[in-house]
Every structure is written in C-alpha cells, then in structure tokens.
Design an enzyme around this catalytic site. Structure first.
Site, short mmCIF file in Angstrom:
data_model
loop_
_atom_site.label_atom_id
_atom_site.label_comp_id
_atom_site.label_asym_id
_atom_site.label_seq_id
_atom_site.Cartn_x
_atom_site.Cartn_y
_atom_site.Cartn_z
N LEU A 64 1.04 -1.15 -0.16
CA LEU A 64 0.09 0.12 -0.10
C LEU A 64 0.54 0.61 0.37
O LEU A 64 0.50 2.10 -0.20
CB LEU A 64 -0.79 0.37 1.05
CG LEU A 64 -1.75 -0.97 1.64
CD1 LEU A 64 -2.49 -1.10 2.79
CD2 LEU A 64 -2.68 -1.75 0.03
N ARG A 65 1.69 0.66 0.55
CA ARG A 65 3.27 2.17 0.17
C ARG A 65 3.36 2.95 1.72
O ARG A 65 3.99 4.37 1.41
CB ARG A 65 3.57 2.87 -1.26
CG ARG A 65 3.36 2.56 -2.45
CD ARG A 65 4.71 1.68 -1.95
NE ARG A 65 5.92 1.03 -3.50
CZ ARG A 65 6.19 0.49 -3.25
NH1 ARG A 65 6.89 0.16 -2.38
NH2 ARG A 65 7.44 0.34 -4.02
N ASN A 278 10.03 -8.93 -9.67
CA ASN A 278 10.96 -9.62 -7.95
C ASN A 278 9.30 -10.26 -8.14
O ASN A 278 9.14 -10.17 -7.49
CB ASN A 278 11.12 -8.47 -7.27
CG ASN A 278 12.88 -7.89 -6.38
OD1 ASN A 278 13.43 -8.55 -7.73
ND2 ASN A 278 13.44 -7.61 -6.48
N ASP A 305 0.47 -9.33 -6.42
CA ASP A 305 2.17 -8.88 -6.47
C ASP A 305 1.82 -7.31 -6.23
O ASP A 305 3.00 -6.58 -7.44
CB ASP A 305 3.04 -9.73 -6.84
CG ASP A 305 4.87 -8.95 -5.89
OD1 ASP A 305 5.10 -8.89 -5.27
OD2 ASP A 305 5.36 -9.35 -6.96
#
Length: 432
Positions: A64-65, A278, A305
């Site tokens: 969610l940063r 990644n 992701d």
C-alpha cells in the site's frame, strides 16, 4: 444497510456451489443465499442479472506504500484500486518506512485503513527488527496489534540460525512465517539467468537462488514444525520441491504472482522496464509448471504482488529501474484468463482468489475464519459482483492506483467488476 442482490449467478468455490440465486445482506452479514428471510425489506436492490456473484477476493500480497513511500502510493488510492478490482481483503508486507516492527506502527496503519471503509487490511509484521536479520521482533505484541504473520518481505535472511530461532518461536505459539525463497547472494541479479539475460547483458538470477533457499526453509520446517507460507514461487524446480513437501505432510502453503503466471523473460523485449519485477520472469517451462501447480493445488493462491512504482523510478535503464508493478485491479481478469487458457474453469479460477487464500490465513482471521472467502448464511458480507462476459482494456488512465506501470498495459482482460461490497456496504460501484 439491507441489500438484496437479485438474479445473479452465485458461485462459491468453497462449497462448489454454482446456481442462479438471490443473496440477502443485513448488518454486515449474509442472511440468505437463495431466498431472503420472511419480512426482509431491503434498502437497496441490486440487479445482478448476467453477472457472477462471488465472495470478495482476498489478495495475499499487496503493498500500500504507506508509511514512507507516499510518492508511489497513498492509502486512499491503493484501497480504491483494491475495491475497484473486487478485492475485499488484502495482506500487506512489512517493508514500509518505518518497517512494521512495532505495535504502534501496525495500529496506525490499521486505523488509517479502517477509516476509509474500503477493503480489509491484514498487515504482516517484520520477522526481525528493521528487517535487519539480527534480532527477532516481539511477535506476541505484533499479533495482538493485528499482524497475521511475520515476514522479511524482499530481504532474505543471511543468518540461518536466526531463521531457525524464528521458526522455533513461531511454532511454539502457532504463528505463521511468510518467506520468499531467495538465496541472498545468488539473488542479486535483475533478470532470470538464461540465454535472454546473457544476450541483453543483464545480471542473472539462477533457479538455484530459489531452490537453495527452499531446501533450507523446508529442512527447518521439518525440524521445527513451523507453519510457513512461501511467497511468489517462480520456477518449475521450486514447484516440484513444494509438491514433494506437501506430499510429505509438511505445513507449507505457497502462492504465485499474476506476473509469473502469464509472462516469461522473453517479454522483457528490448529492456522494457515494466517487466523489471521480483521475482524475475523466468522461461516458458517455468511458467507452464506454475500454471500446472496452481491448477492441481500445489500452489494455493494467486496474488497481485501489487507494488506501485512512480514514474521517475520506472523510466530508467532496465537494470536501474525499481522492480514492481501495479496489480490489484488486474487480479480478477488475469485469474479468469488463466482459467480460460488452462481449462480449469471458473470455479478453480475464483477459488485461488477466495477460499484458498482464506485457508492460508486460517486462524489469523479470528472471528472471520469460518466464513471468509465464502458465501454462506450468517457469513461476513464481502461480495464481488462482476460481468465475466465483458472485457476491458488495461490503460494507465483507467487504473485507480497511483502506480500506473504494469506489464499488461494494452491487454484486453475478461471480467468487469460492477459492485464490491465490504461488510455489507457498497465500497465500489461501476459508473459506466
């Protein structure tokens, strides 16, 4: 709010249920699947004719940063993206700034998320302080604050003894540990080892980076009896190891990302930084094994992701670009596409987004465990209503996430979400 959903095709993979039925919701619960209780008077009626009524989607990997990376994603934008994609519950890793290694930080995140009245947020606590891999966090306190498990996110543990102690402690108290299998030294490249990486001159990440870490984790699971969730498998060899571990009866579950399920290293093309991810995209044989593993149950869940990245960090040379892509709004469509292409059908495609992720979370869901990811009388009223026959084209302008970069830009995906209901309240309604 009392809601009556009329004439929808109700699909509940947990019960293998697929029928045209009405669904009645009241006080945040499902009070009738098939027929509303006598005297039920809805405040709102939703006509779901031609649409599928499914349990709300559960995404086990969504960044969610917040806090710390608000320039790449705000809680408001990413939660709006979640419900627009039919996601009613999501798990976020602890690699924020500051790291989620103290109860106060977890409390703050959950408070901010709950105020938005959108998707449910289940944080993972840091396994070690500041993800430094040296000192274990206070797992009991973090669990009381609402953490559903403990993770190192993208930071592999260098010290195997620390991992052993973490698994011993987690096993003693029944906590789950979430690990992405990656050997720290071999995993420093930017693309999957192979002919394409060699031709492009990109540093490679061999399959051994995943399998060596998997062997270590599985040996420690055998020794400690810990419950481990393996995050985002990427290789055929990794799938084979997990299949063997499950046949042995080890307490492991795993997931795969939408990116690894659909793309290969060839999609990097001429250094397309949208494909900088990644784990790195691997060869077609790996993708095929991942698809087969998801179909036969070796892999338990499909995840977005979701990792929003800002423009400045993405529009760089491939090796320098920040890995990550937006995915919350694409999760349903890419699951449906996989269901169509692989022949597993709608039931399994929805199962890996609903009751299977709920099963992975298990007792960490608390009172919601009995009904999360399902549509059952008395269960929690988390519902996704979508039109499986409609298609939409992925464009940056259409995405609600603050991160607009995705490898699937320009792709036409099946499944348009019409309504997302969380706890009996309409959290999203399509306007088109």
């Amino acid at each position: 709010m009392k809601i009556l959903i009329r004439n929808g095709r109700v699909i509940d993979p947990a019960r293998n249920f697929d029928e045209i039925r009405d669904v009645a919701l009241a006080a945040g619960r499902i009070i009738g699947v098939g027929q509303a209780p006598e005297g039920f008077s809805p405040n709102r009626t939703i006509d779901a004719r031609g649409c599928i009524v499914a349990p709300g989607l559960i995404d086990l990997a969504a960044r969610l940063r917040e806090p710390g990376h608000e320039h790449e994603g705000m809680l408001e934008s990413e939660m709006a993206a979640a419900v627009a994609g039919g996601v009613t519950s999501l798990v976020c890793p602890p690699d924020t700034e500051p790291v989620l290694d103290e109860p106060g930080l977890v409390d703050m995140l959950k408070f901010r998320a709950e105020k938005l009245h959108q998707a449910r947020v289940y944080p993972l606590g840091a396994l070690t302080r500041n993800l430094a891999g040296e000192v274990l966090t206070e797992m009991a306190e973090l669990t009381e604050s609402g953490c559903v498990g403990f993770s190192q996110a993208e930071v592999p543990l260098l010290n195997t003894q620390v991992l052993q102690r973490a698994l011993q402690y987690a096993s003693t108290f029944g906590y789950a540990v979430w690990l992405r299998p990656q050997e720290i030294h071999l995993g420093k490249g930017v693309a999957a080892s192979g002919p394409l990486a060699t031709r492009l001159g990109l540093s490679g990440v061999p399959v051994a980076a995943e399998t060596i870490a998997l062997h270590t984790i599985l040996e420690l699971v055998r020794a400690t009896g810990a419950r481990v969730h393996l995050c985002r498998l990427s290789s055929a060899a990794g799938v084979a190891l997990v299949r063997q571990a499950k046949e042995e009866g080890l307490g492991v579950t795993c997931d795969v990302s939408i990116n690894s399920l659909h793309l290969t290293d060839v999609d990097i093309g001429y250094f397309d930084s949208r494909m900088r991810l990644n784990p790195p995209l691997r060869q077609q044989r790996d993708r095929d094994a991942l698809r087969e593993g998801l179909a036969d149950g070796t892999i338990d869940a499909l995840v977005s992701d979701h990792t929003p990245v800002d423009e400045d960090a993405k529009t760089l040379p491939f090796a320098e670009a920040e890995p990550g892509a937006t995915g919350l709004e694409l999760l349903l469509g890419l699951a449906l596409r996989w269901g169509q292409e692989s022949g597993v059908g709608l039931m399994r495609a929805l199962g890996v987004l609903t009751h299977e992720p709920a099963r992975v979370l298990g007792s960490a869901l608390g009172t919601l465990q009995a009904s999360a990811g399902q549509l059952v009388d008395g269960g929690i009223a988390d519902v996704c209503i979508f039109d499986a026959s409609a298609e939409w084209t992925v464009t940056p302008e259409r995405l609600r996430s603050q991160g607009r970069h995705t490898p699937f830009a320009g792709h036409a995906l099946p499944g348009v979400v019409r309504y997302t209901i969380v706890g009996g309240q309409v959290a999203f309604e399509a306007r088109e």
